[in-house]
Design a protein around this motif. Structure first.
Motif, PDB file in Angstrom:
ATOM      1  N   PHE A   1       0.932  -1.161   0.113  1.00 57.77           N
ATOM      2  CA  PHE A   1       0.061   0.082   0.103  1.00 57.77           C
ATOM      3  C   PHE A   1       0.708   1.208  -0.070  1.00 57.77           C
ATOM      4  CE2 PHE A   1      -1.677   3.428   2.936  1.00 57.77           C
ATOM      5  CZ  PHE A   1      -2.678   3.696   1.856  1.00 57.77           C
ATOM      6  N   SER A   2       0.633   2.209  -0.813  1.00 63.74           N
ATOM      7  CA  SER A   2       1.120   3.468  -0.701  1.00 63.74           C
ATOM      8  C   SER A   2       0.129   4.648  -1.147  1.00 63.74           C
ATOM      9  CB  SER A   2       2.194   3.484  -1.775  1.00 63.74           C
ATOM     10  OG  SER A   2       3.208   2.698  -1.714  1.00 63.74           O
ATOM     11  N   SER A   3       0.008   5.781  -0.449  1.00 63.93           N
ATOM     12  CA  SER A   3      -0.897   6.693  -0.855  1.00 63.93           C
ATOM     13  C   SER A   3      -0.190   7.687  -1.808  1.00 63.93           C
ATOM     14  CB  SER A   3      -1.325   7.593   0.502  1.00 63.93           C
ATOM     15  OG  SER A   3      -0.071   8.313   1.090  1.00 63.93           O
ATOM     16  N   ASP A   4       1.124   7.524  -1.843  1.00 61.11           N
ATOM     17  CA  ASP A   4       2.015   8.727  -2.630  1.00 61.11           C
ATOM     18  C   ASP A   4       1.717  10.083  -2.127  1.00 61.11           C
ATOM     19  OD1 ASP A   4       3.948   9.076  -4.393  1.00 61.11           O
ATOM     20  OD2 ASP A   4       2.601   8.242  -6.183  1.00 61.11           O
ATOM     21  N   TYR A   5       1.472  10.000  -0.820  1.00 58.46           N
ATOM     22  CA  TYR A   5       1.514  11.600  -0.119  1.00 58.46           C
ATOM     23  C   TYR A   5       2.399  12.333  -0.578  1.00 58.46           C
ATOM     24  CZ  TYR A   5       0.755  15.230   3.383  1.00 58.46           C
ATOM     25  OH  TYR A   5       0.696  16.218   4.207  1.00 58.46           O
ATOM     26  N   ALA A   6       2.193  13.472  -0.951  1.00 58.31           N
ATOM     27  CA  ALA A   6       0.823  14.359  -0.893  1.00 58.31           C
ATOM     28  C   ALA A   6       0.039  14.414  -2.239  1.00 58.31           C
ATOM     29  CB  ALA A   6       0.977  15.721  -0.346  1.00 58.31           C
ATOM     30  N   LEU A   7       0.413  13.475  -2.902  1.00 62.26           N
ATOM     31  CA  LEU A   7      -0.601  13.318  -4.064  1.00 62.26           C
ATOM     32  C   LEU A   7      -2.039  12.923  -3.757  1.00 62.26           C
ATOM     33  CD1 LEU A   7       1.723  11.324  -6.645  1.00 62.26           C
ATOM     34  CD2 LEU A   7       0.133  13.118  -7.353  1.00 62.26           C
ATOM     35  N   TRP A   8      -1.886  12.118  -2.781  1.00 64.86           N
ATOM     36  CA  TRP A   8      -3.238  11.720  -2.159  1.00 64.86           C
ATOM     37  C   TRP A   8      -3.091  11.327  -0.400  1.00 64.86           C
ATOM     38  CZ3 TRP A   8      -2.050   9.564  -6.817  1.00 64.86           C
ATOM     39  CH2 TRP A   8      -2.906   9.831  -7.863  1.00 64.86           C
ATOM     40  N   THR A   9      -4.003  11.796   0.279  1.00 63.03           N
ATOM     41  CA  THR A   9      -4.121  11.470   1.651  1.00 63.03           C
ATOM     42  C   THR A   9      -4.438   9.835   1.974  1.00 63.03           C
ATOM     43  OG1 THR A   9      -6.110  12.518   1.864  1.00 63.03           O
ATOM     44  CG2 THR A   9      -4.300  13.820   2.535  1.00 63.03           C
ATOM     45  N   PRO A  10      -3.730   9.507   2.975  1.00 67.48           N
ATOM     46  CA  PRO A  10      -4.029   7.776   3.205  1.00 67.48           C
ATOM     47  C   PRO A  10      -5.429   7.374   3.689  1.00 67.48           C
ATOM     48  CG  PRO A  10      -2.420   8.672   4.949  1.00 67.48           C
ATOM     49  CD  PRO A  10      -2.875   9.767   3.868  1.00 67.48           C
ATOM     50  N   ARG A  11      -6.185   8.660   4.579  1.00 68.81           N
ATOM     51  CA  ARG A  11      -6.945   8.315   5.154  1.00 68.81           C
ATOM     52  C   ARG A  11      -8.303   7.600   4.535  1.00 68.81           C
ATOM     53  NH1 ARG A  11     -11.741  11.330   6.481  1.00 68.81           N
ATOM     54  NH2 ARG A  11     -10.858  12.874   5.725  1.00 68.81           N
ATOM     55  N   TRP A  12      -8.737   8.299   3.408  1.00 65.15           N
ATOM     56  CA  TRP A  12      -9.711   7.614   2.546  1.00 65.15           C
ATOM     57  C   TRP A  12      -9.350   6.349   1.737  1.00 65.15           C
ATOM     58  CZ3 TRP A  12      -9.962   7.497  -3.067  1.00 65.15           C
ATOM     59  CH2 TRP A  12      -9.085   8.255  -3.656  1.00 65.15           C
ATOM     60  N   LEU A  13      -8.202   6.289   1.281  1.00 68.31           N
ATOM     61  CA  LEU A  13      -7.658   5.027   0.803  1.00 68.31           C
ATOM     62  C   LEU A  13      -7.747   3.976   1.576  1.00 68.31           C
ATOM     63  CD1 LEU A  13      -4.559   6.690  -1.161  1.00 68.31           C
ATOM     64  CD2 LEU A  13      -6.645   6.065  -2.128  1.00 68.31           C
ATOM     65  N   VAL A  14      -7.311   3.993   2.823  1.00 68.14           N
ATOM     66  CA  VAL A  14      -7.365   2.840   3.770  1.00 68.14           C
ATOM     67  C   VAL A  14      -8.764   2.446   3.924  1.00 68.14           C
ATOM     68  CG1 VAL A  14      -6.706   2.194   6.265  1.00 68.14           C
ATOM     69  CG2 VAL A  14      -4.960   3.638   4.978  1.00 68.14           C
TER      70      VAL A  14
END
Lengths: 235, 337
Positions: B268-281
């Motif tokens: 798993f990777s959010s690629d922050y700050a491309l996206w934030t992890p909260r909604w992805l998780v």
């Protein structure tokens, strides 16, 4: 003299090799102007960093497709908002070719790149038709014996036949459908693996098309009106 | 940690950045184009509620990063994977000093990976040795499409690349993250080509090669290689946000990865700050393969736990509380030999 409709039809033949769709359907044609015998086209892409080799390929294909129209005079194709816009636009204006445009960065021609994506497009089209047959009830081990004449008529089959023609593969009704890039059947025991690999190619192409279309609309909201729905893909 | 329906998940965000793309750091038009491209990815694939203003997107800083990841985002541990992009940004895109200081302040939460560029040849190799010691490197992020002088990219199987990989092996840098995905160069061989990974994975069996963006847009080439090379892993950066806009496409990606690789080699990777992890998780824990996609098996809770954190934790020796671990099991066989 050339009409705008003729020019647009010529651009319909220009394909994004990676997405396997016409640049006109993708919304990549920003503007088309016909003035007497002169044609001017501006192209736009989903990001500034779309691969320059693909960008050049589509832009030069557009110029070629327009230049051979009867009655056409000067053809000018511009690629807008790309990190290599200046380089590519100068190369197009001078008909410098791929190597002439990119100099030392382009040691090879684009022919192999183009051929690679034609092969992928064929494999993906093959998977779409055959997976549809599986869903309709054909057992997987039956795929080995499917010939073109068995395929259900429709846009997916027509798309497969067109891609076979591009690769120089037979389009006879008796030709086998599940074949490699040279038109040869796989050993029967490899059918599940080969179908599986074809599926991953199809997913790549479809996914890229979703992504690129979406990014183009994000970057240029007005492009939504120029994008047509995906026509022949069945997945 | 994230808990849902009585199940708790240890979360490792295996690919994050602390970047500075503000105008004063942009070296040229390409620096602006680069962050604008990222921002379009962000706007195109995020739910409406998660879209940031452009100004916020240019630079976040450490305090916001800590909040987005660890307070709001359920993340237990995150790994910096910096892109330098010195041709685009005056002080680089990824902020080395700021990120490393943050990692030093929170060693239980953050791991700092650095980068190298083999086109710096011997000088870069000497620098790598100093960096490995200073940062205590376990991994690096390689951005092979980086511009450098007249060159617009390199391959992992270039001769100087081999010397760097040999040095990494000697220095204990075992985890080599390679950006393969939507990118800019090199020109001649197409920039998404993953063939170089195949070669180095064979020649460096003790190193792990994590292909970020799992080879998209060349998923098939990546899967074909990963099937044959047990030290090749898939990073889900940029792939996982499709869970919102294109859930069926995401189902196909994860379905293919599980088929061609196995559940132990997906991160798993959010690629922050491309996206934030909260909604992805949250979305990933809720996600299931659509029932009509009979070609794929349903995702199990154990698979989700591995992908969301246990796989990367194992690769980086990150301690996992006993209650968040899975029962011990034999490694799963590779699907296709």
């Amino acid at each position: 003299m050339v009409t705008e409709a003729q020019a647009r039809r010529a651009l319909d033949t220009v394909i994004d090799p990676e997405l396997d769709e016409p640049i006109t359907d993708l919304g990549f044609v920003r503007s088309l102007e016909v003035s007497g015998a002169a044609v001017t086209v501006h192209l736009r892409l989903p990001t500034s960093f779309c691969s320059p080799n693909f960008a050049y390929l589509m832009a030069s294909d557009a110029k070629d497709a327009l230049s051979v129209l009867p009655g056409v005079g000067e053809v000018a194709v511009f690629l807008d908002d790309h990190h290599d816009s200046d380089l590519i636009n100068r190369g197009l204006a001078a008909d410098a070719g791929y190597r002439g445009t990119f100099g030392h960065e382009a040691e090879e021609s684009l022919a192999e790149l183009r051929a690679t994506f034609r092969r992928k497009a064929h494999t993906a089209a093959m998977e779409r038709v055959l997976t549809a047959m599986l869903r309709a009830g054909l057992p997987e081990d039956g795929l080995h014996d499917v010939v073109l004449g068995d395929l259900p008529p429709g846009p997916a089959t027509a798309a497969l036949l067109r891609r076979r023609e591009v690769l120089g593969l037979s389009i006879e009704r008796s030709a086998y459908a599940l074949v490699d890039d040279d038109g040869n059947r796989y050993p029967r025991e490899e059918v599940p693996l080969r179908l599986r690999f074809a599926r991953s190619i199809r997913i790549s192409i479809d996914g890229n098309a979703h992504f690129c279309r979406g990014l183009l609309r994000t970057r240029y909201p007005e492009s939504a009106a120029d994008q047509s729905p995906v026509k022949e893909k069945v997945s | 940690m994230y808990t849902k329906d009585g199940e708790s998940y240890f979360i490792v965000d295996a690919h994050i950045a602390l970047w500075d793309a503000r105008p004063e750091n942009q070296r040229n038009i390409h620096g602006k184009q680069f962050i604008d491209c990222f921002y379009d990815y962000h706007r195109n694939l995020s739910p409406e509620s998660e879209v940031w203003p452009y100004e916020d997107y240019l630079y976040q800083g450490g305090a916001r990063l800590m909040k987005d990841l660890f307070e709001d985002g359920y993340v237990d541990h995150a790994i910096f994977q910096p892109a330098h992009l010195g041709a685009f940004y005056e002080r680089g895109f990824g902020q080395t000093e700021e990120a490393f200081a943050l990692a030093q302040a929170h060693p239980d939460k953050l791991t700092y990976n650095h980068f190298w560029d083999p086109r710096f040849e011997q000088a870069g190799l000497d620098q790598l040795r100093r960096d490995a010691e200073r940062f205590g490197l376990k991994g690096v992020k390689l951005y092979t499409a980086e511009w450098h002088g007249d060159s617009r990219g390199y391959k992992l199987d270039d001769s100087w690349s081999y010397k760097y990989l040999e040095a990494a092996q000697e220095l204990g840098i075992r985890n080599i993250h390679v950006h393969k995905g939507p990118t800019i160069r090199p020109l001649d061989r197409d920039a998404f080509d993953v063939a170089d990974i195949d070669k180095v994975a064979t020649d460096f069996p003790d190193l792990n090669f994590v292909v970020e963006h799992c080879g998209l847009p060349r998923l098939e080439d990546f899967c074909w290689i990963a099937t044959q090379e047990p030290n090749v892993h898939a990073g889900l950066a940029v792939a996982i946000p499709f869970i919102h806009t294109r859930p069926r496409y995401f189902a196909q990606i994860i379905g293919e990865l599980l088929y061609w690789l196995d559940e132990n080699r997906i991160q798993f990777s959010s690629d922050y700050a491309l996206w934030t992890p909260r909604w992805l998780v949250e979305r990933f824990v809720d996600f299931q393969i659509p029932e009509d996609m009979t070609e794929y098996a349903p995702l199990t809770t154990a698979q989700k736990k591995k992908i969301l954190g246990l796989n990367a934790a194992a690769m980086y020796d990150i301690p996992v509380p006993a209650e968040l671990q899975l029962p011990r099991e034999e490694p799963q066989a590779v699907a296709v030999a």
